[in-house]
Design an enzyme around this catalytic site. Structure first.
Site, PDB file in Angstrom:
ATOM      1  N   ARG A   1       1.216  -1.276   0.521  1.00 53.54           N
ATOM      2  CA  ARG A   1      -0.184  -0.079   0.205  1.00 53.54           C
ATOM      3  C   ARG A   1       1.236   1.442   0.284  1.00 53.54           C
ATOM      4  NH1 ARG A   1      -0.337   4.861   2.760  1.00 53.54           N
ATOM      5  NH2 ARG A   1      -0.129   3.087   4.939  1.00 53.54           N
TER       6      ARG A   1
ATOM      7  N   SER B   1       3.371  10.711   9.335  1.00 50.97           N
ATOM      8  CA  SER B   1       3.453  10.777   7.387  1.00 50.97           C
ATOM      9  C   SER B   1       4.639  11.542   6.761  1.00 50.97           C
ATOM     10  CB  SER B   1       2.100  11.223   7.619  1.00 50.97           C
ATOM     11  OG  SER B   1       1.539  10.501   7.720  1.00 50.97           O
TER      12      SER B   1
ATOM     13  N   HIS C   1       3.268   4.295  -3.645  1.00 47.00           N
ATOM     14  CA  HIS C   1       3.562   5.722  -3.739  1.00 47.00           C
ATOM     15  C   HIS C   1       5.196   5.238  -4.520  1.00 47.00           C
ATOM     16  CE1 HIS C   1       0.460   8.089  -1.373  1.00 47.00           C
ATOM     17  NE2 HIS C   1       1.023   6.852  -0.521  1.00 47.00           N
TER      18      HIS C   1
END
Length: 335
Positions: A11, A165, A15
């Protein structure tokens, strides 16, 4: 102490290659790691269910195709998904559950837990584990994170994970923030790190020492920006510190050696200068490719875009803002 190892390679790693993981990649990866002792394998678009779009990046396959493929080849680990309200619709939860997902992670920006309430209301009656996730958590104090996490627990979260993040944490912040949540929440607390400052493994260890019992890591660190905590290294370090992860480290190493022709092994993740700068400024790691494109399009140094994004407190989901910032920098409209 036992630690659940949560693996979002398929997942967050999406990116790193513009959300182009193929079903062959999914199948090969899942076959290799299933049985290594990973607690849960997470699959999807980098921004989670429903996020495939021109703004965030079009995925090579639909959510259903990715999840059905993973479900077919993961039997000993749980299968997880990541959802951000606004990108994902509530109905996407039903689709994921029908396919056979075991763990649903409902995520929001670190001060916007309210946005997840209706999703928890829907998901908690479906018989699956539903976890809360707070993102960009370097932008809030430990006390604010506790307040927001408590809201998600009140909505029905059976665990809470803090995401660094932007890769901006150091071990002190991991200890402070995880420690406060562990002390007061009464549910398992997890941690998800990014490696912009080269501290992801150290921060994950600090989180474990502060009481986290769920740790995220991706194979070879494959993930957004500078990547995540390198899974196999984290497992080895935890073993050195006498944590029980259930992971067979040598079997995991053998799995890595068998994956030489697919991401994450064929696409190693490095800490580039742009990643380092984004970590220093504390800007979302997932912006990397958007910033690179905007810098090239408008002829602006990436570091100036990162700096301005930090000044305006840009958060995930504001990818359109990157173009606006770059355009204003080109025109000299930013001091």
């Amino acid at each position: 102490m036992s630690i659940h190892i949560y693996d979002p390679t398929l997942r967050d790693g999406n990116h790193a290659i513009g959300h182009q993981l193929s079903t062959r990649d999914i199948e090969t990866y899942c076959r290799a790691v299933d049985g290594c002792g990973l607690w849960c394998v997470e699959v999807g678009h980098g921004n989670g269910l429903g996020a495939s779009s021109l703004q965030l990046g079009l995925a090579r396959h639909s959510d259903r195709e990715l999840l059905e493929c993973a479900r077919q080849h993961v039997s000993r680990s749980l299968l997880g998904v990541h959802l951000i309200p606004g990108f994902a619709k509530i109905s996407d939860i039903r689709t994921a559950v029908e396919i056979g997902v075991d763990v649903i992670r409902l995520a929001s920006h670190c001060t916007e837990a309210d946005l997840t309430e209706s999703y928890f209301d829907y998901a908690r009656g479906l018989g699956k584990q539903v976890h809360g996730v707070l993102m960009m958590t370097h932008m809030a104090s430990a006390e604010t994170l506790l307040e927001q996490a408590a809201k998600q627990v009140g909505y029905g979260a059976s665990a809470i994970t803090l995401m660094d993040s932007a890769g901006h944490y150091d071990p002190r912040s991991a200890t402070e923030k995880i420690g406060l949540l562990v002390k007061h929440l009464g549910v398992p607390v997890g941690f998800h790190a990014h490696n912009n400052l080269g501290l992801a493994v150290a921060n994950s260890l600090a989180a474990a020492q502060a009481g986290a019992t769920i740790l995220d890591g991706t194979l070879r660190g494959f993930g957004a920006g500078a990547g995540n905590t390198q899974l196999e290294v984290m497992c080895a370090v935890l073993e050195r510190y006498d944590y029980e992860t259930g992971v067979d480290l040598f079997q995991l190493c053998a799995a890595i050696d068998s994956l030489s022709d697919i991401p994450p092994v064929s696409k190693p993740t490095l800490i580039g200068t742009s990643n380092l700068i984004s970590g220093v400024y504390g800007v979302c790691a997932g912006f990397e490719k958007h910033v690179a494109r905007a810098a090239q399009t408008f002829g602006v140094a990436p570091r100036l875009i990162w700096k301005e994004l930090a000044r305006v407190n840009a958060v995930a989901g504001q990818e359109d803002l990157i173009i606006d910032v770059a355009n204003r920098l080109r025109k000299g409209a930013v001091a």
